[in-house]
Scaffold this active site. Structure first.
Site, PDB file in Angstrom:
ATOM      1  CD  GLN A   1       1.014  -9.631  -2.497  1.00 40.65           C
ATOM      2  OE1 GLN A   1       1.923  -9.991  -3.208  1.00 40.65           O
ATOM      3  NE2 GLN A   1      -0.208 -10.101  -2.665  1.00 40.65           N
TER       4      GLN A   1
ATOM      5  N   GLY B   1      -4.103  -4.914  -4.277  1.00 39.03           N
ATOM      6  CA  GLY B   1      -4.736  -3.878  -5.085  1.00 39.03           C
ATOM      7  C   GLY B   1      -3.939  -2.597  -5.174  1.00 39.03           C
ATOM      8  CG  HIS B   2      -1.642  -1.290  -7.659  1.00 37.40           C
ATOM      9  ND1 HIS B   2      -0.772  -1.347  -6.599  1.00 37.40           N
ATOM     10  CD2 HIS B   2      -1.141  -2.133  -8.599  1.00 37.40           C
ATOM     11  CE1 HIS B   2       0.211  -2.192  -6.890  1.00 37.40           C
ATOM     12  NE2 HIS B   2       0.005  -2.679  -8.082  1.00 37.40           N
TER      13      HIS B   2
ATOM     14  CE  LYS C   1       3.214  -2.710  -4.461  1.00 43.12           C
ATOM     15  NZ  LYS C   1       2.741  -2.339  -3.114  1.00 43.12           N
TER      16      LYS C   1
ATOM     17  CG  ASP D   1      -1.760  -1.247   1.344  1.00 36.80           C
ATOM     18  OD1 ASP D   1      -2.413  -1.624   0.350  1.00 36.80           O
ATOM     19  OD2 ASP D   1      -1.732  -1.872   2.415  1.00 36.80           O
TER      20      ASP D   1
END
Length: 432
Positions: free
Chosen positions: A223, A40-41, A16, A13
């Site tokens: 991650q 997730g992004h 990225k 988090d």
């Protein structure tokens, strides 16, 4: 032309997705090499927010070919749901390519993930319940289903029968759940085969041919370093290797072709799920970081645990990944603090540690030793150069760079793609 790797330097988090999206306009391929729809992004483009769970952030750049690499575990239902949501918003997803060797998250993997976490009770890892760990377990145990197996019904059925022979024993006799039906699982997965087929290629050949042509390949790790199954805060980690080395394995690109490794570092520290966290805050400052930073998991909706910047972690991440550059994100979240602490060492039972402790026990008992930096109150979201930052903010960035032993090449000062100060070009001559 060499490849470039983006790696999270903390517990994920870090931003990225924004970094990949920012660089994505200057590269030709963006590869997701590991993880699944547990990583997730959030990317903001011209004020529009996109939450990506399985797809590479490069999907938002029209000239980029997004690739799901062989190291990824793919939940097909989640994949097509995400594709359909993006298509409904006008994003072209036809360029997506998926490795034939990527593994499939079957429905029984998700079932096992959830019942196992409940069974562990207080010792639960804090997984997303998406079946990621059990899928990687099957991959390592040679019981996995790969994307290519969906195009051979006989092979698919044999593999599912072999996997469920063991798993149904566990589900019924240990967890008191009903057995999973083989034929039902086969048909569930076969239903995706026709739509999936045009996307599936040998991505190792695809990417290496692109490099041979002088095109730029960006690997976007999911991650982060301290969730790595080897180098992270085990057992509170993911089931893959979200470090620079893992990005190569998960993409099929050799190490000699890599010219840069970009570490993404948040200006403070967050973590989702269980596990030790030396600088974690349980006071108003922690609540403030969570609120101002909008620290909620993209996939789970869980509030992220928040704490001050940990310089020991970043120095260790630089060591593991050989970062050539750091992108510092969310500096703006610290605006308004009178003082900004930086953890520069740990106290473990009265002994000072200037490096990450060797054992998990020591890390669990680590107490942060802080160096205090003056804060700033000026709004920095419109700053586009270091000179425009308040002196205290510049001093903070400079101190983080000194402690990391790696140059900070870009600084995020807001959520949008444009809210970035570029100090050095992190791609340098590696992009067109």
């Amino acid at each position: 032309m060499p490849a470039v790797v983006i790696v999270g330097a903390q517990w994920g988090d870090e931003g990225k997705g924004k970094a990949t999206d920012l660089l994505g306009e200057r590269v030709d391929y963006v590869v997701k090499p590991n993880g699944g729809n547990n990583a997730g992004h959030t990317v903001v483009v011209r004020g529009e927010k996109f939450e990506l769970k399985l797809l590479p952030a490069g999907i938002l750049s029209p000239q980029v070919t997004p690739v799901i690499g062989n190291g990824v575990v793919v939940n097909l239902e989640a994949l097509f749901e995400e594709i359909d949501l993006l298509a409904a918003r006008g994003v072209d997803t036809d360029r997506l390519r998926i490795s034939a060797n990527a593994h499939v998250v079957a429905p029984y993997h998700q079932t096992l993930d959830k019942v196992t976490e409940r069974f562990l009770g207080k010792r639960a890892i804090g997984t997303t319940g998406r079946g990621i760990g059990p899928t990687y377990m099957d991959k390592a145990g040679r019981l996995g289903i790969r994307i290519q197996d969906l195009f051979d019904e006989s092979i698919l059925r044999q593999k599912i029968e072999g996997a469920l022979r063991q798993k149904n024993e566990l589900l019924v006799k240990l967890y008191n759940r009903r057995a999973v039906d083989v034929e039902e699982t086969v048909q569930d997965l076969l239903a995706y085969a026709d739509r999936l087929r045009p996307m599936v290629v040998d991505t190792t050949i695809l990417l290496n041919d692109a490099l041979d042509r002088g095109e730029v390949v960006l690997m976007e790790g999911g991650q982060a370093t301290f969730l790595d199954v080897d180098h992270g805060t085990y057992p509170f980690v993911t089931s893959s290797n979200p470090t620079a080395g893992g990005a190569l394995t998960g993409s099929g690109i050799g190490p000699a072709r890599v010219s840069g490794v970009i570490g993404i570092v948040k200006a403070y520290t967050t973590r989702v799920g269980a596990g030790p966290f030396p600088t974690e805050l349980f006071d108003e400052d922690g609540e403030r970081l969570q609120r101002v930073g909008h620290e909620v998991g993209v996939n789970t909706g869980r509030p992220r645990r928040c704490g001050w910047y940990d310089a020991l972690m970043i120095r260790h991440a630089v060591r593991i990944n050989s970062f050539t550059d750091i992108v510092l994100t969310k500096l703006d979240v610290l605006t308004g603090l009178e003082q900004v602490p930086i953890c520069v060492a740990y106290d473990v039972d009265g002994v000072r540690h200037d490096q990450m402790p060797m054992t998990q026990t020591e890390f669990h008992h680590a107490q942060p030793i802080y160096e205090m930096m003056p804060g700033w109150s000026e709004d920095i979201t419109a700053c586009r150069s270091l000179d425009e930052l308040p002196q205290a903010a510049r001093d903070y960035v400079q101190r983080l760079e000194e402690l990391a032993g790696c140059r900070i090449s870009a600084i995020g000062v807001g959520p949008d793609r444009a809210d970035t100060i570029v100090v050095h070009d992190p791609l340098g001559q590696r992009a067109r």
